[in-house]
Design a protein around this motif. Structure first.
Motif, PDB file in Angstrom:
ATOM      1  N   MET A 116      32.077 -11.320 -32.998  1.00  0.00           N
ATOM      2  CA  MET A 116      32.961 -12.309 -33.608  1.00  0.00           C
ATOM      3  C   MET A 116      32.178 -13.102 -34.647  1.00  0.00           C
ATOM      4  N   THR A 117      32.833 -13.449 -35.732  1.00  0.00           N
ATOM      5  CA  THR A 117      32.195 -14.180 -36.816  1.00  0.00           C
ATOM      6  C   THR A 117      31.762 -15.573 -36.370  1.00  0.00           C
ATOM      7  N   ALA A 118      30.570 -15.972 -36.816  1.00  0.00           N
ATOM      8  CA  ALA A 118      30.136 -17.343 -36.571  1.00  0.00           C
ATOM      9  C   ALA A 118      30.835 -18.269 -37.555  1.00  0.00           C
ATOM     10  N   HIS A 155      29.785 -22.570 -34.205  1.00  0.00           N
ATOM     11  CA  HIS A 155      30.169 -21.896 -32.960  1.00  0.00           C
ATOM     12  C   HIS A 155      30.351 -20.410 -33.222  1.00  0.00           C
ATOM     13  N   GLU A 156      30.107 -19.631 -32.185  1.00  0.00           N
ATOM     14  CA  GLU A 156      30.164 -18.175 -32.282  1.00  0.00           C
ATOM     15  C   GLU A 156      30.574 -17.615 -30.931  1.00  0.00           C
ATOM     16  N   ASN A 157      31.449 -16.617 -30.940  1.00  0.00           N
ATOM     17  CA  ASN A 157      31.929 -15.997 -29.709  1.00  0.00           C
ATOM     18  C   ASN A 157      32.503 -17.018 -28.736  1.00  0.00           C
ATOM     19  N   GLY A 158      33.158 -18.042 -29.292  1.00  0.00           N
ATOM     20  CA  GLY A 158      33.819 -19.032 -28.456  1.00  0.00           C
ATOM     21  C   GLY A 158      32.905 -20.067 -27.850  1.00  0.00           C
ATOM     22  N   VAL A 159      31.652 -20.139 -28.311  1.00  0.00           N
ATOM     23  CA  VAL A 159      30.663 -21.042 -27.724  1.00  0.00           C
ATOM     24  C   VAL A 159      29.990 -21.866 -28.815  1.00  0.00           C
ATOM     25  N   ILE A 160      29.787 -23.165 -28.537  1.00  0.00           N
ATOM     26  CA  ILE A 160      29.013 -24.010 -29.451  1.00  0.00           C
ATOM     27  C   ILE A 160      27.570 -23.506 -29.470  1.00  0.00           C
ATOM     28  N   GLY A 176      26.002 -24.259 -26.033  1.00  0.00           N
ATOM     29  CA  GLY A 176      26.136 -23.489 -24.810  1.00  0.00           C
ATOM     30  C   GLY A 176      27.456 -23.706 -24.099  1.00  0.00           C
ATOM     31  N   THR A 177      28.219 -24.724 -24.514  1.00  0.00           N
ATOM     32  CA  THR A 177      29.514 -24.995 -23.905  1.00  0.00           C
ATOM     33  C   THR A 177      30.626 -24.339 -24.737  1.00  0.00           C
ATOM     34  N   PRO A 178      31.807 -24.149 -24.139  1.00  0.00           N
ATOM     35  CA  PRO A 178      32.915 -23.570 -24.901  1.00  0.00           C
ATOM     36  C   PRO A 178      33.236 -24.382 -26.152  1.00  0.00           C
ATOM     37  N   ALA A 179      33.578 -23.674 -27.222  1.00  0.00           N
ATOM     38  CA  ALA A 179      33.923 -24.321 -28.491  1.00  0.00           C
ATOM     39  C   ALA A 179      35.379 -24.769 -28.430  1.00  0.00           C
ATOM     40  N   THR A 180      35.605 -25.838 -27.688  1.00  0.00           N
ATOM     41  CA  THR A 180      36.939 -26.410 -27.531  1.00  0.00           C
ATOM     42  C   THR A 180      36.885 -27.850 -28.034  1.00  0.00           C
ATOM     43  N   PHE A 181      37.500 -28.076 -29.173  1.00  0.00           N
ATOM     44  CA  PHE A 181      37.379 -29.392 -29.799  1.00  0.00           C
ATOM     45  C   PHE A 181      38.589 -29.666 -30.682  1.00  0.00           C
ATOM     46  N   ALA A 182      38.722 -30.930 -31.045  1.00  0.00           N
ATOM     47  CA  ALA A 182      39.791 -31.362 -31.948  1.00  0.00           C
ATOM     48  C   ALA A 182      39.161 -31.966 -33.190  1.00  0.00           C
ATOM     49  N   ARG A 183      39.837 -31.756 -34.291  1.00  0.00           N
ATOM     50  CA  ARG A 183      39.409 -32.314 -35.576  1.00  0.00           C
ATOM     51  C   ARG A 183      40.433 -33.362 -35.998  1.00  0.00           C
TER      52      ARG A 183
END
Length: 308
Positions: A1-3, A24-29, A248-255
């Motif tokens: 997956m693209t970074a 983030h890459e592959n769903g991870v920060i 290392g944590t999931p890339a789940t965030f709000a902008r």
């Protein structure tokens, strides 16, 4: 997956107080820091211009039964439900079975603390802590006010108290004292009971947590932690980083599109030092102004919904 490399913003992350970029890459920060080194560290990444927006962990709703996930996502909120509350007399069986312990607003914290302390003496504190005991809105349950001894007992076995700032009256509640006791605080951002049509109002929840009438409310940073990392912990996360933008944590965030950020303390005794830049307290949106506007919600590295 693209970074993905996002630059030119303001990023709330334990990795850096002054972070302006996030990768983030592959769903991870994978990284957070200042803009300058980003392109060299991630030369093949897809670039995103944050345009000065504030990037922070997504709000988490842990009392998510019947939640309209789409409507919640449009407000920067994702569900991470805890189990339904059960009766106090089931606590022992659940701890012995290694199951979650969740008690509702009618529970007496003094009785809960006594039962958890008894089980810790019988089975060991870690056995109880592994069940992540949760009290939902139970600060004023029972006939005996919650006291320091009760708080210490609850803290010793890793108890989480889930506040409901848009449902319960927190007038006179000393949230600063409770947080200082070691009891973990989480908070719901729902505006009503467990009905599918309930509205989530995360920014109003933060305002209520920081402006407790007749008591000591939380600082904006502590309140935000309660509705992100605290809610994740209530839902069972025990790694200490879930609900943060830690590499290392999931890339789940709000902008969010917001105005100037500010450092605001919970009360005057803290105000004298926490507003000093050297304190390391990260700035937050000004809760006295209008709600920030959601620009994007990213869940596990994938865009979810833009603002309405």
């Amino acid at each position: 997956m693209t970074a993905f490399l996002a630059t030119g913003g303001r990023v709330l992350t334990p990795a850096s107080r002054d972070a302006t970029a996030l990768a983030h890459e592959n769903g991870v920060i994978v990284w957070a820091g200042s803009d300058a080194p980003g392109p060299a560290l991630f030369p093949d990444a897809q670039y995103v211009d944050l345009e000065g927006d504030w990037v922070a962990p997504a709000f988490v709703e842990c009392l998510a039964s019947g939640l309209d996930a789409g409507a919640a996502a449009a407000r920067g909120v994702i569900p991470a439900p805890i189990p339904e509350p059960h009766a106090l007399d089931l606590v022992a069986d659940r701890v012995r079975a290694g199951e979650r312990v969740v008690l509702g607003a009618d529970a007496d914290p003094v009785e809960v603390a006594a039962e958890l302390t008894r089980l810790a003496a019988e089975l060991g504190g870690p056995a109880v802590a592994r069940c992540t005991p949760v009290l939902v809105g139970a600060l004023n349950g029972g006939s005996t006010p919650i006291d320091d001894q009760t708080l210490a007992a609850l803290a010793s076995v890793g108890t989480v108290i889930v506040l409901r700032p848009l449902v319960d009256d927190l007038t006179g509640t000393d949230l600063v004292r409770i947080a200082a006791s070691g009891v973990a605080l989480a908070a719901s951002v729902r505006a009503g009971s467990a009905q599918a049509a309930d509205e989530v109002r995360p920014w109003d929840a933060l305002r209520n947590l920081t402006s407790v009438s007749g008591g000591r409310g939380l600082s904006p940073r502590a309140a935000f932690t309660a509705v992100t990392r605290g809610a994740r912990r209530a839902a069972g996360a025990r790694d200490g980083t879930s609900g943060t933008l830690t590499p290392g944590t999931p890339a789940t965030f709000a902008r969010w599109q917001t105005g100037a950020l500010a450092v605001v303390a919970a009360y005057d005794a803290v105000q004298r030092w926490s507003t000093d830049p050297r304190s390391g307290v990260p700035p937050m949106p000004d809760l006295s102004g209008p709600d920030p506007v959601l620009r994007e919600l990213v869940v596990d590295g994938l865009p979810s919904v833009p603002s309405e």
